[in-house]
Design a protein around this motif. Structure first.
Motif, mmCIF file in Angstrom:
data_model
loop_
_atom_site.group_PDB
_atom_site.id
_atom_site.type_symbol
_atom_site.label_atom_id
_atom_site.label_comp_id
_atom_site.label_asym_id
_atom_site.label_seq_id
_atom_site.Cartn_x
_atom_site.Cartn_y
_atom_site.Cartn_z
ATOM 1 N N ILE A 11 -23.475 19.730 -20.777
ATOM 2 C CA ILE A 11 -23.115 20.998 -20.640
ATOM 3 C C ILE A 11 -23.772 21.835 -19.596
ATOM 4 O O ILE A 11 -23.313 22.708 -19.142
ATOM 5 C CB ILE A 11 -23.402 21.700 -22.234
ATOM 6 C CG1 ILE A 11 -22.427 20.931 -23.391
ATOM 7 C CG2 ILE A 11 -23.441 23.054 -22.201
ATOM 8 C CD1 ILE A 11 -22.524 21.365 -24.885
ATOM 9 N N LEU A 12 -25.083 21.371 -19.437
ATOM 10 C CA LEU A 12 -25.915 21.929 -18.546
ATOM 11 C C LEU A 12 -25.389 21.678 -17.168
ATOM 12 O O LEU A 12 -25.333 22.674 -16.220
ATOM 13 C CB LEU A 12 -27.431 21.508 -18.737
ATOM 14 C CG LEU A 12 -28.165 22.049 -19.883
ATOM 15 C CD1 LEU A 12 -29.511 21.397 -19.957
ATOM 16 C CD2 LEU A 12 -28.460 23.540 -19.677
ATOM 17 N N LEU A 51 -14.524 21.095 -18.351
ATOM 18 C CA LEU A 51 -14.972 19.894 -19.117
ATOM 19 C C LEU A 51 -16.088 20.037 -19.910
ATOM 20 O O LEU A 51 -16.176 19.550 -21.136
ATOM 21 C CB LEU A 51 -15.004 18.538 -18.006
ATOM 22 C CG LEU A 51 -13.881 18.181 -17.351
ATOM 23 C CD1 LEU A 51 -14.156 17.090 -16.340
ATOM 24 C CD2 LEU A 51 -13.065 17.313 -18.545
ATOM 25 N N ALA A 52 -17.122 20.617 -19.395
ATOM 26 C CA ALA A 52 -18.307 21.016 -20.295
ATOM 27 C C ALA A 52 -18.051 21.944 -21.318
ATOM 28 O O ALA A 52 -18.404 21.757 -22.440
ATOM 29 C CB ALA A 52 -19.214 21.517 -19.347
ATOM 30 N N ARG A 61 -17.332 10.585 -24.310
ATOM 31 C CA ARG A 61 -18.089 9.942 -23.072
ATOM 32 C C ARG A 61 -16.976 9.896 -21.976
ATOM 33 O O ARG A 61 -17.422 10.218 -20.579
ATOM 34 C CB ARG A 61 -18.322 8.464 -23.587
ATOM 35 C CG ARG A 61 -19.128 7.968 -22.286
ATOM 36 C CD ARG A 61 -19.767 6.499 -22.371
ATOM 37 N NE ARG A 61 -20.878 6.689 -22.982
ATOM 38 C CZ ARG A 61 -21.826 5.720 -23.362
ATOM 39 N NH1 ARG A 61 -21.662 4.652 -22.964
ATOM 40 N NH2 ARG A 61 -23.135 6.007 -23.809
ATOM 41 N N ALA A 62 -15.682 9.830 -22.099
ATOM 42 C CA ALA A 62 -14.775 9.980 -21.022
ATOM 43 C C ALA A 62 -14.839 11.278 -20.312
ATOM 44 O O ALA A 62 -14.607 11.408 -19.182
ATOM 45 C CB ALA A 62 -13.428 9.680 -21.527
ATOM 46 N N LEU A 63 -15.120 12.446 -21.086
ATOM 47 C CA LEU A 63 -15.067 13.753 -20.575
ATOM 48 C C LEU A 63 -16.363 13.808 -19.569
ATOM 49 O O LEU A 63 -16.267 14.314 -18.598
ATOM 50 C CB LEU A 63 -15.091 14.751 -21.744
ATOM 51 C CG LEU A 63 -13.891 14.975 -22.471
ATOM 52 C CD1 LEU A 63 -14.280 15.744 -23.602
ATOM 53 C CD2 LEU A 63 -12.703 15.460 -21.399
ATOM 54 N N ARG A 64 -17.296 13.182 -19.988
ATOM 55 C CA ARG A 64 -18.613 13.262 -19.298
ATOM 56 C C ARG A 64 -18.274 12.422 -17.848
ATOM 57 O O ARG A 64 -19.021 12.673 -16.814
ATOM 58 C CB ARG A 64 -19.841 12.623 -20.026
ATOM 59 C CG ARG A 64 -20.286 13.486 -21.207
ATOM 60 C CD ARG A 64 -21.482 12.885 -21.620
ATOM 61 N NE ARG A 64 -21.102 12.382 -23.140
ATOM 62 C CZ ARG A 64 -21.684 11.425 -23.472
ATOM 63 N NH1 ARG A 64 -22.399 10.670 -23.287
ATOM 64 N NH2 ARG A 64 -21.374 11.162 -24.718
ATOM 65 N N TRP A 65 -17.570 11.434 -18.277
ATOM 66 C CA TRP A 65 -17.450 10.531 -16.815
ATOM 67 C C TRP A 65 -16.634 11.377 -15.910
ATOM 68 O O TRP A 65 -16.566 11.378 -14.636
ATOM 69 C CB TRP A 65 -16.778 9.272 -17.151
ATOM 70 C CG TRP A 65 -17.722 8.108 -17.489
ATOM 71 C CD1 TRP A 65 -18.124 7.803 -18.799
ATOM 72 C CD2 TRP A 65 -18.737 7.538 -16.586
ATOM 73 N NE1 TRP A 65 -18.989 6.701 -18.709
ATOM 74 C CE2 TRP A 65 -19.337 6.499 -17.521
ATOM 75 C CE3 TRP A 65 -19.056 7.677 -15.347
ATOM 76 C CZ2 TRP A 65 -20.503 6.002 -16.918
ATOM 77 C CZ3 TRP A 65 -20.160 7.192 -14.695
ATOM 78 C CH2 TRP A 65 -20.709 6.070 -15.751
ATOM 79 N N ALA A 70 -15.737 14.891 -11.067
ATOM 80 C CA ALA A 70 -15.421 16.234 -10.438
ATOM 81 C C ALA A 70 -16.748 16.762 -9.725
ATOM 82 O O ALA A 70 -16.445 17.132 -8.527
ATOM 83 C CB ALA A 70 -15.222 17.226 -11.791
ATOM 84 N N ALA A 71 -17.789 16.627 -10.034
ATOM 85 C CA ALA A 71 -19.120 17.067 -9.448
ATOM 86 C C ALA A 71 -19.100 16.093 -8.166
ATOM 87 O O ALA A 71 -19.575 16.643 -7.140
ATOM 88 C CB ALA A 71 -20.246 17.027 -10.264
ATOM 89 N N GLY A 72 -18.916 14.884 -8.242
ATOM 90 C CA GLY A 72 -19.111 13.804 -7.089
ATOM 91 C C GLY A 72 -17.888 14.480 -5.793
ATOM 92 O O GLY A 72 -18.271 14.375 -5.009
ATOM 93 N N LEU A 73 -16.747 14.928 -6.541
ATOM 94 C CA LEU A 73 -15.705 15.456 -5.303
ATOM 95 C C LEU A 73 -16.063 16.725 -4.821
ATOM 96 O O LEU A 73 -15.947 16.869 -3.531
ATOM 97 C CB LEU A 73 -14.502 15.628 -6.201
ATOM 98 C CG LEU A 73 -13.581 14.364 -6.597
ATOM 99 C CD1 LEU A 73 -12.324 14.827 -7.271
ATOM 100 C CD2 LEU A 73 -12.909 13.630 -5.347
ATOM 101 N N ALA A 74 -16.712 17.560 -5.491
ATOM 102 C CA ALA A 74 -17.375 18.507 -4.920
ATOM 103 C C ALA A 74 -18.295 18.143 -4.061
ATOM 104 O O ALA A 74 -18.222 19.083 -2.822
ATOM 105 C CB ALA A 74 -17.773 19.500 -6.037
ATOM 106 N N CYS A 75 -19.098 17.491 -4.074
ATOM 107 C CA CYS A 75 -20.311 16.847 -3.327
ATOM 108 C C CYS A 75 -19.595 16.280 -1.924
ATOM 109 O O CYS A 75 -19.963 16.758 -0.692
ATOM 110 C CB CYS A 75 -21.097 15.784 -3.777
ATOM 111 S SG CYS A 75 -22.512 15.653 -2.890
#
Length: 160
Positions: A11-12, A51-52, A61-65, A70-75
């Protein structure tokens, strides 16, 4: 001591992506027009924030993955954008001003290409802070958010 569960970390991290989106829109509201690559970097952050929000109601857990992805793609998009800004590689023709086959174009075709060309170029940063562009800062923030999402996805929290 503060214990942050994997759910809370996710969530954070999503809130971090939402904050980056709000900051980008804030810059846009004061006159910084985003280029094509800037806008591309926003979509994965939007997905991570959504997703959060889902995790608030149904922690899976699948949502967390998916948030980590998503964050990795943004990076990755931000790193690509930094490379375009630094001239390490070429960016999309649509936002780096390249026009191929210039000699073979008619005057009318050339004028049409020039009139449809975007005003904001991806290879000319508009803003720097401490020597880094917005794309550079987005890469750093996105890398941190990716690490938080990955920690959450593995089911481990953090004790502060």
């Amino acid at each position: 001591m503060i214990d942050l569960s994997a759910r809370m970390l996710a969530i954070l991290a999503g809130a971090g992506s939402a904050a980056l989106l709000i900051a980008a829109l804030g810059f846009q509201s004061i006159g910084y027009v985003p280029c094509e690559l800037c806008i591309l970097q926003r979509w994965p952050h939007l997905a991570a924030a959504m997703l959060a929000a889902l995790i608030v109601w149904a922690d899976r857990r699948a949502l967390r993955w998916l948030g980590a992805l998503a964050a990795g793609l943004a990076c990755a998009f931000a790193i690509f954008h930094v490379g375009v800004e630094q001239g390490w590689w070429e960016g999309p023709v649509a936002c780096t001003g390249g026009i191929s086959d210039l000699a073979a174009m008619s005057t009318q075709d050339l004028m049409s290409k020039l009139q449809s060309a975007p005003v904001v170029r991806c290879d000319e940063p508009q803003w720097y802070f401490l020597g880094l562009t917005m794309a550079g800062w987005n890469a750093i923030c996105s890398a941190v958010l990716t690490a938080i999402w990955l920690r959450a996805a593995t089911g481990r929290g953090i004790r502060l």
